[in-house]
Design an enzyme around this catalytic site. Structure first.
Site, mmCIF file in Angstrom:
data_model
loop_
_atom_site.group_PDB
_atom_site.id
_atom_site.type_symbol
_atom_site.label_atom_id
_atom_site.label_comp_id
_atom_site.label_asym_id
_atom_site.label_seq_id
_atom_site.Cartn_x
_atom_site.Cartn_y
_atom_site.Cartn_z
ATOM 1 N N CYS A 118 53.596 23.882 33.083
ATOM 2 C CA CYS A 118 52.575 22.862 32.806
ATOM 3 C C CYS A 118 53.005 21.994 31.626
ATOM 4 C CB CYS A 118 51.243 23.531 32.496
ATOM 5 S SG CYS A 118 49.955 22.374 31.996
ATOM 6 N N CYS A 142 46.327 20.246 37.000
ATOM 7 C CA CYS A 142 46.192 21.591 36.443
ATOM 8 C C CYS A 142 46.607 22.567 37.532
ATOM 9 C CB CYS A 142 44.756 21.862 35.999
ATOM 10 S SG CYS A 142 44.501 23.592 35.507
ATOM 11 N N GLN A 162 32.469 34.334 40.928
ATOM 12 C CA GLN A 162 33.805 34.564 40.375
ATOM 13 C C GLN A 162 34.749 33.421 40.732
ATOM 14 O OE1 GLN A 162 34.769 36.882 38.335
ATOM 15 N NE2 GLN A 162 33.595 38.750 38.653
ATOM 16 N N TYR A 222 23.324 44.705 36.030
ATOM 17 C CA TYR A 222 23.973 43.397 35.840
ATOM 18 C C TYR A 222 24.451 42.863 37.196
ATOM 19 C CZ TYR A 222 24.414 45.374 31.084
ATOM 20 O OH TYR A 222 24.188 45.972 29.863
ATOM 21 N N GLU A 232 19.006 42.406 37.204
ATOM 22 C CA GLU A 232 19.688 41.325 36.481
ATOM 23 C C GLU A 232 18.637 40.614 35.628
ATOM 24 O OE1 GLU A 232 21.751 38.632 34.816
ATOM 25 O OE2 GLU A 232 22.905 39.859 36.217
ATOM 26 N N CYS A 236 35.182 43.064 32.058
ATOM 27 C CA CYS A 236 36.025 41.900 31.786
ATOM 28 C C CYS A 236 36.555 41.918 30.359
ATOM 29 C CB CYS A 236 35.248 40.605 32.046
ATOM 30 S SG CYS A 236 33.755 40.443 31.052
#
Length: 455
Positions: A75, A162, A286, A315, A336, A411
């Site tokens: 890039c 990108c 996602q 969650y 949630e 994550c």
């Protein structure tokens, strides 16, 4: 006590590790120096820029002995843009480093050195994977620019391409920059709060090919609306949804509260495996659907469902993991805190014909104990918390209710390790951890942990 290095020193160092944001770490007599662009295993000459009491920063001058995994980043704005941090590390090197990062978290934070951390599940092609792009536009020296924010700033790194996002997002980025001046639409300026167009968001369904373009504007009414819609349809004839989102606030938060469909459908659809999802402009979904399927399949494998279990999905978001689990469970209960996400989850269950799911809005640490009081107990509990990890009250709820199996989707390896330690101290045993690379070219790494209650 004097420091082992001083500002403006030029020294040769050995790079031992990477930080969570991709800077190399060298130690001079135990004193850490953070060096952007350096890689583990390298010998490098550096210029010390700043020293603090317990760490300092240095600039990479020359790589004397390069890492075997060093590559030329493809890039052209890699050095400016903050989107990717490790394009200069080969993909094989990225996967090895991410596995070690998870191992280090288990050992240093969780004090769990014996937990098996498996090799990272990566991608065959670690490029063009993002199905969502958020593109800021602005003015620099009177010229319309668009691209992505530079590291730790809101200055735009101007680019037409990108290579981790879709070609369609590149088309919008490149062509809309040319069109804005002709259309008379001024890009928004954060400092002056002037201008109209704040961001353009492009979302694409990988399985369906459906595309949504979202214009995020400072005001609801702008006279060039019809011309903007026509321009987008001209740039992307295959677009299926054009939406306006209004954000009138003085803020760097991207989305506002009001969303209006300008043309086409209100939502786009996508598939993860054989489960269909509706995605609106603001839906959480996602960004790497190919690896999402890998991640959720891993969670399903660890859940070891036989068809007779009740599963609680804390969650649960819009129900993505819940619906994967519902294919093999007797019943799935999802909770949630965001009410709109729960409405999306119910809708997604309906679209796919699931009748064995139940979703409720509220804090997991409040809702789940209420379920237990009502007799809704879990054989398996799945958690997929935000980066800060599980709420402490939820962890205590797990330890009190004692589901026989916990599947933890994370994550953030640091908060995963911290929470596993708490669950281990409360009677669980971590069987193994499987990292999954959801974000190639970045330092982020997801992981799935499998825990069993001690007999």
């Amino acid at each position: 006590m004097s420091l082992p290095v001083q500002k403006n020193d030029r020294i040769t160092v050995h790079i031992e590790d990477l930080t969570h944001d991709g800077a190399g770490v060298a130690k001079v007599n135990g004193y850490p120096l953070f060096i952007v662009g350096a890689l583990p295993g390298e010998m490098a000459e550096v210029h010390v820029l700043k020293t603090l009491k317990s760490y300092g920063f240095a600039k990479l001058i020359e790589v004397i002995k390069p890492s075997e995994h060093r590559v030329a980043p493809p890039c052209h704005v890699f050095d400016q843009c903050g989107g990717c941090q490790v394009q200069h590390l080969s993909y094989e090197g990225q996967l090895l480093w991410k596995q070690q990062m998870v191992k280090n978290a288990m050992t240093r934070i969780g004090k769990l050195p014996d937990v098996p951390v498996l090799p990272v599940k990566g991608m065959d092609n670690p490029w063009r994977y993002r199905n969502k792009s958020q593109i800021p536009f602005g003015l620099q020296d009177g010229r319309v620019v668009g691209g992505f924010y530079q590291t730790r700033s809101h200055e735009i790194a101007d680019t037409d391409i990108c290579i981790i996002q879709t070609e369609e997002a590149d088309d919008i980025l490149r062509e809309l920059k040319k069109e804005l001046g002709n259309l008379g639409i001024m890009p928004y300026d954060e400092k002056s709060h002037q201008g109209m167009l704040r961001h353009v968001v492009v979302r694409k369904g990988r399985a369906t090919g459906e595309i949504m373009v979202v214009l995020i504007t400072k005001k609801k009414k702008f006279k060039e609306k019809d011309e903007a819609v026509a321009a987008i349809k001209r740039i992307l004839p295959q677009v299926t949804s054009i939406v306006q989102n209004v954000n009138e606030e003085k803020t760097n938060v991207i989305f506002g509260d009001k969303t209006i469909t300008l043309w086409g459908k209100d939502v786009i659809e996508d598939l993860i495996g054989d489960v269909r999802f509706e995605i609106s402009a603001r839906s959480f979904y996602q960004v790497n659907p190919e690896q999402t399927e890998v991640l959720y399949q891993q969670a399903l494998d660890y859940a070891q469902l036989t068809g007779g279990e009740t599963v609680i999905d804390a969650y649960c978001g819009i129900g993505t993991i819940s619906l994967f689990l519902a294919k093999q469970a007797k019943q799935v209960l999802g909770v949630e805190i965001v009410p709109q996400a729960i409405e999306d989850a119910k809708r997604n269950a309906e679209i796919n014909g699931f009748t064995n799911t139940y979703f409720e809005a509220g804090p997991a640490e409040v809702v789940i104990p209420n379920w237990y009081k009502e007799g809704k107990t879990a054989d398996v509990l799945v958690v997929d918390p935000p980066r800060k990890g599980c709420d402490e009250a939820l962890l205590q709820t797990i330890l009190e209710q004692k589901p026989k199996r916990v599947v933890y989707v994370s994550c953030n390896p640091g908060t995963l390790a911290r929470d596993l330690r708490i669950l281990e101290d409360g009677g669980y045993v971590t069987q193994e951890v499987q990292p999954v690379d959801m974000f190639p070219q970045t330092t982020h790494c997801e992981a799935v942990a499998w825990l069993e209650l001690k007999k």
